[in-house]
Design an enzyme around this catalytic site. Structure first.
Site, mmCIF file in Angstrom:
data_model
loop_
_atom_site.group_PDB
_atom_site.id
_atom_site.type_symbol
_atom_site.label_atom_id
_atom_site.label_comp_id
_atom_site.label_asym_id
_atom_site.label_seq_id
_atom_site.Cartn_x
_atom_site.Cartn_y
_atom_site.Cartn_z
ATOM 1 N N ASP B 9 2.371 -29.785 30.084
ATOM 2 C CA ASP B 9 1.588 -30.236 31.223
ATOM 3 C C ASP B 9 0.202 -29.582 31.130
ATOM 4 O O ASP B 9 0.069 -28.472 30.582
ATOM 5 C CB ASP B 9 2.290 -29.834 32.519
ATOM 6 C CG ASP B 9 1.454 -30.151 33.734
ATOM 7 O OD1 ASP B 9 1.054 -31.312 33.888
ATOM 8 O OD2 ASP B 9 1.184 -29.217 34.528
ATOM 9 N N TYR B 11 -2.707 -29.629 33.942
ATOM 10 C CA TYR B 11 -3.291 -29.034 35.147
ATOM 11 C C TYR B 11 -2.297 -28.087 35.815
ATOM 12 O O TYR B 11 -1.240 -28.505 36.261
ATOM 13 C CB TYR B 11 -3.726 -30.121 36.128
ATOM 14 C CG TYR B 11 -4.659 -31.136 35.492
ATOM 15 C CD1 TYR B 11 -5.908 -30.755 35.007
ATOM 16 C CD2 TYR B 11 -4.277 -32.462 35.346
ATOM 17 C CE1 TYR B 11 -6.752 -31.673 34.404
ATOM 18 C CE2 TYR B 11 -5.120 -33.392 34.755
ATOM 19 C CZ TYR B 11 -6.357 -32.986 34.280
ATOM 20 O OH TYR B 11 -7.188 -33.908 33.681
ATOM 21 N N ARG B 40 -6.063 -30.470 45.732
ATOM 22 C CA ARG B 40 -4.973 -30.537 44.761
ATOM 23 C C ARG B 40 -3.701 -31.117 45.383
ATOM 24 O O ARG B 40 -3.025 -31.958 44.790
ATOM 25 C CB ARG B 40 -4.717 -29.146 44.190
ATOM 26 C CG ARG B 40 -3.484 -28.999 43.321
ATOM 27 C CD ARG B 40 -3.568 -29.788 42.019
ATOM 28 N NE ARG B 40 -2.496 -29.425 41.094
ATOM 29 C CZ ARG B 40 -2.142 -30.165 40.045
ATOM 30 N NH1 ARG B 40 -2.760 -31.308 39.780
ATOM 31 N NH2 ARG B 40 -1.179 -29.763 39.241
ATOM 32 N N SER B 117 0.251 -35.551 30.391
ATOM 33 C CA SER B 117 -0.455 -35.260 31.649
ATOM 34 C C SER B 117 -0.768 -36.524 32.446
ATOM 35 O O SER B 117 -0.888 -37.623 31.893
ATOM 36 C CB SER B 117 -1.771 -34.541 31.312
ATOM 37 O OG SER B 117 -2.622 -34.465 32.428
ATOM 38 N N ASN B 118 -0.931 -36.321 33.746
ATOM 39 C CA ASN B 118 -1.414 -37.383 34.627
ATOM 40 C C ASN B 118 -2.879 -37.742 34.374
ATOM 41 O O ASN B 118 -3.333 -38.820 34.761
ATOM 42 C CB ASN B 118 -1.290 -36.931 36.084
ATOM 43 C CG ASN B 118 0.128 -37.053 36.639
ATOM 44 O OD1 ASN B 118 0.954 -37.786 36.119
ATOM 45 N ND2 ASN B 118 0.392 -36.319 37.718
#
Lengths: 230, 230
Positions: B9, B11, B40, B117-118
Site C-alpha cells: 500500500d 498512502y 484523509r 494503491s488507490n
C-alpha cells in the site's frame, strides 16, 4: 415525478444516536460522548467495508464489533454487563422531537411511509416501537434481506420492490449526508435533513432537496407533489 | 504457502500522509493538522461510498472533493492557489524512514515488489518517484484500472492478474488496518504495519501477521518462506 411513498432512514434521522451518550457517560464518565462518536463512526465504516469485501454480518454484530474497537481505541474495557447495556441502548434511542409531528402530518395526508435502514428487523422493531413511532409505518425494511448495507444499490432496490414503484417515485429522507447521496446516485428522490448545518457531501450527486428539520419535509412534499400535478 | 511477490500500500504505509500537515499548518496555522486528518478520513470514506454506489471518480478527484468538504466543515476557504498547493502535497509525501531500508532488503533477496494503491497512475508515479523509491518496484498498480477502490475484490484481483499467482502466494503490506483486513478477506496473505499501536479492525478476519515497523517485514518474511519450504 410525483412522489408515491416516503422512506425514512432510522439511525440519526428518526432516532437520535447521540442519546446513547447518556448511558455511556454514566458508565465511563468524561469519555462516554467520545466513545459513542467513535462507535458510530466505526459502525458505519464496518458496514461499508464488509459490503465492499462481500463479508456481510448483520447490523447487531457490526454494532457489537464497532463497540469492541471503539472501547479498545480509548483504553476502555466494558465488562459483559456494560457491553449489554450499551448495545441495548440501540433499541431504546430517543426519537428526535420533530419525528412524530412530521410523520403524523404525512400519515394524515394518506402518504405511505416506510423505514429503510441498515438495522436488523429485530433492532428496528424494538427501536421504532420504543420510540412510539410504530403505527406510522406500513413497513420496516431492513437491508438484512439483501445482506448489503447502504449505499449499495441492492439496499435501495429493496424499497423499489416493496412499493412496486419507479425509483423516481420514491423519496428517501435521511439526515446522513452519505445516505442521501447514495440514494440519489441510485435514482431515488431524496430529502436531506441537515440538522447540524453540515457541508453537503462531495460525491458527485446532490440531494433533491434539503431542510434543517423533519418539519420542513411535509411543506416541501406538498409543494413538490402539487407542482408535479395530480 | 510460499510468498512469491509482495504488494505495498502507498498512502500511510510507504508514504506519510501526515507530512501534508506541514504545508497545511503554514496555510492555516493552528488548523492544518485537523484539516489533514479530516481530509484523509473523507478521502477514504468517499472512496468506499463511490465504489458501493458504482459512481467512480479517480483518486485525484476524490482527494480534491474531500479537501473541499474538509475545508468547508472547518470554516476554511482555501483559494485556488492554496488548494493547488495542498493537492500537490500528495505527490511530495515524505516516505516513512523504515520504507527504504525494508524495501532494499527485500530487493536484495530477489523478491518481486509492487505498489497496489488507490492512487491514480500519475499520482503514484509522482509520489513514489519523489520519495526516491521508484527503482524498488517492478510495477505501480493502480485500482484506477478497474474503477473500484479497496476493499472491493476487483482491486486486489489486479495484483493476482499482474503476477499470475494464486492469491495466497501474494503478500499485501499495509499500515491501514481496513486494507489489511480487506486483502485478508479477499484471500491474500497480509502483513499489517501497526505503527501507532491501533486496535485490530473487527471485521471478521485477522491479518496473517503484523509488526510495528516495515523493518519487521523482512524478518517475518524470511521465517515464513523458510518455514514454507523451497
Amino acid at each position: 415525478m410525483k412522489i408515491r411513498a416516503v422512506l425514512f432512514d432510522a439511525y440519526g434521522t428518526l432516532l437520535d444516536v447521540s442519546s446513547i451518550g447518556e448511558t455511556a457517560e454514566r458508565l465511563f464518565p468524561g469519555q462516554g460522548v467520545t466513545l459513542v462518536r467513535l462507535w458510530r463512526d466505526k459502525q458505519l465504516q464496518y458496514s461499508w467495508l464488509r459490503t465492499l469485501s462481500r463479508n456481510y454480518a448483520d447490523f447487531w454484530q457490526v454494532t457489537a464489533d464497532a463497540l469492541d474497537y471503539a472501547a479498545a481505541a480509548l483504553g476502555l474495557s466494558p465488562d459483559p454487563a456494560e457491553q449489554g447495556e450499551l448495545m441495548v441502548a440501540w433499541e431504546r434511542l430517543a426519537p428526535f422531537p420533530d419525528a412524530s409531528p412530521a410523520l403524523a402530518t404525512l400519515v394524515s395526508r394518506g402518504m405511505p411511509l416506510a423505514v429503510l435502514s441498515n438495522g436488523t428487523p429485530a433492532m428496528l422493531a424494538a427501536a421504532i416501537g420504543h420510540a412510539g413511532l410504530g403505527d406510522r409505518f406500513a413497513a420496516l425494511l431492513s437491508v438484512d434481506a439483501v445482506a448489503q448495507y447502504k449505499t449499495a444499490p441492492a439496499a435501495y432496490q429493496l424499497a423499489v420492490e416493496h412499493f412496486g414503484a419507479a425509483p423516481g417515485e420514491l423519496l428517501l429522507v435521511s439526515s446522513n449526508g452519505w445516505d442521501a447521496a447514495g440514494a440519489t446516485a441510485f435514482g431515488l428522490q431524496t430529502f436531506w435533513v441537515n440538522r447540524s448545518g453540515a457541508p453537503v457531501e462531495r460525491v458527485g450527486v446532490t440531494p433533491t432537496a434539503s431542510g434543517t428539520s423533519l418539519l420542513d419535509l411535509p411543506v416541501w412534499l406538498e409543494a413538490r407533489n402539487g407542482a408535479a400535478g395530480g
